[in-house]
Design an enzyme around this catalytic site. Sequence first.
Site, PDB file in Angstrom:
ATOM      1  N   SER A 134       0.725  -1.186  -0.069  1.00  0.00           N
ATOM      2  CA  SER A 134       0.179   0.069   0.008  1.00  0.00           C
ATOM      3  C   SER A 134       0.786   1.213  -0.036  1.00  0.00           C
ATOM      4  O   SER A 134       2.131   1.178   0.479  1.00  0.00           O
ATOM      5  CB  SER A 134      -0.852   0.012   1.365  1.00  0.00           C
ATOM      6  OG  SER A 134      -1.543   1.206   1.615  1.00  0.00           O
ATOM      7  N   TYR A 147      -2.513  -0.387  10.129  1.00  0.00           N
ATOM      8  CA  TYR A 147      -2.709  -0.753   8.942  1.00  0.00           C
ATOM      9  C   TYR A 147      -1.099  -0.783   8.392  1.00  0.00           C
ATOM     10  O   TYR A 147      -0.441  -1.603   7.754  1.00  0.00           O
ATOM     11  CB  TYR A 147      -3.588  -0.170   8.118  1.00  0.00           C
ATOM     12  CG  TYR A 147      -3.692  -0.601   6.663  1.00  0.00           C
ATOM     13  CD1 TYR A 147      -4.126  -1.663   6.281  1.00  0.00           C
ATOM     14  CD2 TYR A 147      -3.255   0.496   5.650  1.00  0.00           C
ATOM     15  CE1 TYR A 147      -4.315  -1.971   4.868  1.00  0.00           C
ATOM     16  CE2 TYR A 147      -3.480   0.298   4.264  1.00  0.00           C
ATOM     17  CZ  TYR A 147      -4.064  -1.072   3.875  1.00  0.00           C
ATOM     18  OH  TYR A 147      -4.151  -1.087   2.593  1.00  0.00           O
ATOM     19  N   LYS A 151       1.711  -3.136   6.661  1.00  0.00           N
ATOM     20  CA  LYS A 151       2.518  -2.865   5.397  1.00  0.00           C
ATOM     21  C   LYS A 151       3.729  -2.770   5.214  1.00  0.00           C
ATOM     22  O   LYS A 151       4.524  -3.123   4.335  1.00  0.00           O
ATOM     23  CB  LYS A 151       1.635  -2.146   4.656  1.00  0.00           C
ATOM     24  CG  LYS A 151       0.003  -2.151   4.468  1.00  0.00           C
ATOM     25  CD  LYS A 151      -0.318  -3.482   3.482  1.00  0.00           C
ATOM     26  CE  LYS A 151      -1.628  -3.693   3.150  1.00  0.00           C
ATOM     27  NZ  LYS A 151      -1.805  -4.883   2.098  1.00  0.00           N
ATOM     28  N   THR A 182     -11.806   0.417  -4.701  1.00  0.00           N
ATOM     29  CA  THR A 182     -12.175  -1.000  -4.236  1.00  0.00           C
ATOM     30  C   THR A 182     -13.117  -1.171  -3.175  1.00  0.00           C
ATOM     31  O   THR A 182     -13.577   0.062  -2.693  1.00  0.00           O
ATOM     32  CB  THR A 182     -10.703  -1.641  -3.843  1.00  0.00           C
ATOM     33  OG1 THR A 182     -10.405  -1.100  -2.773  1.00  0.00           O
ATOM     34  CG2 THR A 182      -9.870  -1.736  -4.956  1.00  0.00           C
TER      35      THR A 182
END
Length: 279
Positions: A134, A147, A151, A182
């Site tokens: 990401s 998050y 990543k 998405t």
Amino acid sequence: MSNVWFITGAARGMGIDLAMAALNAGHRVVGTARDADKVTAALGEHKNLLALSLDITDAAAAVTAAQAAVERFGSIDVLVNNAGNFYAGYFEEISDRQMRLQMETNFFGPLNVTRAILPQMRQQRSGHIFTITSAAGLIGQEFCAAYAASKFALEGWMESLSFDVEPFGIRTTIVEPGFFRTELLVEGASSIWPELSIADYAERTSKTIAAWKSMNGLQGGDPAKLGSALITLASLETPPLRFVAGVDIVAGAEEKAQLLLAQVDAHRELSSNMAIAND
């Protein structure tokens, strides 16, 4: 040339577009999700598609899925570690349980799948591993402590893995998408909000969640174009070790690189004066 692509998270979001791009290019696809029926529902019946149920946090299930892929198609040529989710929130409001769940899915999940598939690729003396990280794997962001941690971990693992597997003819590519349209920001599907509440963060948390929700469906990146890009990258004789995807992350990566250089230069003399003095 038809290759076998093994794609996790193929039942929704970016995974659907990645799988469709591979099928449309004439490749055979092993599409996995927690429920194989959802893969078939998303992609349709196809002679070159094998839909498998796989929870990527289950290492034994990953081995079983890899074996089923080889039994059906004879090889696994390209692995796309795509499945993941998003535990959003300020660090203190993300519980220890949530932080560990984030790492289990986004970090240890790809490790499980890759560990299951690497023996086949080593036997073949060929293969290509894509791992979707990401922009948050390159640039830390507000409300993304869990998050980004998952990543960033993937980035370090993939950079190091490239040295391990290169002698066996196996290539690796880190894919860093910016904002793509998405399901990542769909509440309950991929986004999970913090389960703790601290008064000092309450107002910022409320406003940030509302802002994240408002961005869903308005992201500028086209996942179908990213799928096509991966087909192109997989066909290259020398694919890149890192691929930044989207004009937003291109600009962000350039800014981050300049910032790192500036930070190195700011204290160059102090940083360089760390050697043990000669006796």
